[in-house]
Design an enzyme around this catalytic site. Structure first.
Site, PDB file in Angstrom:
ATOM      1  N   CYS A  15       0.837  -1.201   0.000  1.00  0.00           N
ATOM      2  CA  CYS A  15       0.000   0.000   0.000  1.00  0.00           C
ATOM      3  C   CYS A  15       0.873   1.252   0.000  1.00  0.00           C
ATOM      4  O   CYS A  15       1.501   1.580   1.011  1.00  0.00           O
ATOM      5  CB  CYS A  15      -0.909   0.001   1.230  1.00  0.00           C
ATOM      6  SG  CYS A  15      -1.846   1.524   1.411  1.00  0.00           S
ATOM      7  N   CYS A  69      -0.307   4.158   2.296  1.00  0.00           N
ATOM      8  CA  CYS A  69      -0.037   3.913   3.714  1.00  0.00           C
ATOM      9  C   CYS A  69       1.447   4.097   4.031  1.00  0.00           C
ATOM     10  O   CYS A  69       1.791   4.623   5.085  1.00  0.00           O
ATOM     11  CB  CYS A  69      -0.423   2.486   4.104  1.00  0.00           C
ATOM     12  SG  CYS A  69      -1.929   1.891   3.352  1.00  0.00           S
ATOM     13  N   ASP A  70       2.326   3.655   3.151  1.00  0.00           N
ATOM     14  CA  ASP A  70       3.728   3.475   3.554  1.00  0.00           C
ATOM     15  C   ASP A  70       4.770   4.270   2.775  1.00  0.00           C
ATOM     16  O   ASP A  70       5.928   4.314   3.191  1.00  0.00           O
ATOM     17  CB  ASP A  70       4.100   1.981   3.450  1.00  0.00           C
ATOM     18  CG  ASP A  70       3.247   1.123   4.374  1.00  0.00           C
ATOM     19  OD1 ASP A  70       2.825   1.646   5.420  1.00  0.00           O
ATOM     20  OD2 ASP A  70       2.996  -0.042   4.041  1.00  0.00           O
TER      21      ASP A  70
END
Ligand code: NAP
Length: 314
Positions: A134, A137-138
């Site tokens: 993701c 997200c990261d």
């Protein structure tokens, strides 16, 4: 007396939330179940540029928040619970969840799909320690670091471009010499100075103990293996995996018809073949898996579920 919902919707991505909106608006008693995060795959998407009307500040999470608000506005209930098993035969369907048993006259299966893994040594152990599925997200964790992205579809190329906002260099590694992604997306990625490409290659092993330090790849044409290691000044690097998705159909495979890759086969009315059981969104066999088709499926499934439930009463 035990409550029997008109419809239980399993999954809270765009398909499930759209089904929830349509079902609740049609005055059906409606509950939407979600396993972990609301919104499904788009909750991890930075930009949703191709859903009509979603322009400017419409990131995945903002779009999801609006869909949730709209479904709840019309009276859809939501519950965070994992489905453990289904009994879909008969007029009253049962869904056994981590929070107990629920019953309904109709069911809409909108569980979507999960990311496919590379299935190489150290992938699971280093997930969250340099391996990610993701970008939203990261990606930020890899600010000024080097990143490898696996995959050759729209997701891999779009997410690689997003990651370049943070990383100093992104290498896209694809198993063939031709991308599956749309030409327009490929052209945009090719123009990005921070992106390099390695073709005909795939992962053999992720290198690292506490964190990802490198990756061993194999060239499928020459058979040669190469190690791509983190810049010694950094010591660590990122591996993002975007090699497609696997439909979440394990719990229903004994009930409904699946295609050879595990997606649910429905007709145009989203009917699965079991009376009162519908499927919507990425979990279905279809040619285009997008937010716009998922929400359309959800609407059709809810309208058909309403007709089905009405007919039961008469
Ligand atoms: P996808 O189109 O299925 O592409 C998966 C990619 O991963 C392919 O390039 C495939 O290689 C590769 N792959 C599959 N298994 C692999 C393995 N075991 N090891 C290494 N590589 C592997 O998946 P996606 O890119 O996630 O897209 C899913 C759907 O969402 C598509 O319909 C796509 O069009 C849509 N989407 C659209 C947009 C947009 O329109 N903006 C953005 C994102 C996604 P091969 O090419 O060799 O098969």
């Amino acid at each position: 007396m035990e409550k029997i919902y008109d419809v239980i919707i399993v999954g809270s991505g765009p398909a499930g939330l759209s089904a929830g909106l349509y079902a609740a608006r049609a005055k059906m008693s409606t509950i939407i179940l979600e396993k972990d995060k609301t919104g499904g795959q788009i909750s991890g998407t930075e930009e949703v540029a191709n859903y009509p009307g979603s322009i400017r500040e419409a990131t995945g999470p903002t779009l999801v928040a609006r869909m949730v608000e709209q479904a709840e506005l019309f009276g859809a209930e939501r519950m965070k619970a994992e489905v453990l098993s289904f009994d879909l035969e008969g007029q009253v369907k049962t869904v056994i969840t981590s929070k107990g048993e629920l019953k309904a006259k109709s069911i809409i299966l909108a569980m979507g799909a999960r990311p496919r893994l590379l299935n190489v040594p150290n992938e699971k152990a280093l997930t969250g320690k340099g391996v990610s599925y993701c970008a939203t997200c990261d990606a930020e964790f890899f600010t000024d670091l080097e990143v490898c992205v696996f995959g050759g579809g729209d997701t891999a190329l779009e997410e690689a471009m997003f990651i370049t906002k943070f990383a100093k260099k992104v290498t896209i590694i694809h198993r063939r010499d031709e991308f599956r992604a749309a030409k327009s997306i490929v052209e945009k990625a090719e123009k990005n100075d921070k992106i390099e490409f390695i073709f005909n290659s795939g992962a053999k092993k992720i290198i690292g103990e506490e964190m990802v330090r490198g990756i061993e790849i194999e060239n499928y044409v020459t058979g040669e293996t190469t190690e791509i290691m983190a810049d010694p000044n950094d010591g660590l690097m990122g591996i993002f995996v975007f090699v497609g998705y696997i439909p979440e159909t394990e719990l229903v495979k004994s009930f409904v018809k699946l295609d050879e890759t595990g997606y649910i086969i429905t007709d145009e009315q989203m009917q699965t073949g079991i009376p009162g059981v519908f499927a919507a969104g990425d979990i279905r066999k279809k040619t285009l898996r997008q937010v716009v088709t998922a929400t359309a499926d959800g609407a059709i499934a809810a309208v058909q579920a309403e007709k089905y439930v009405d007919a039961l009463a008469n």
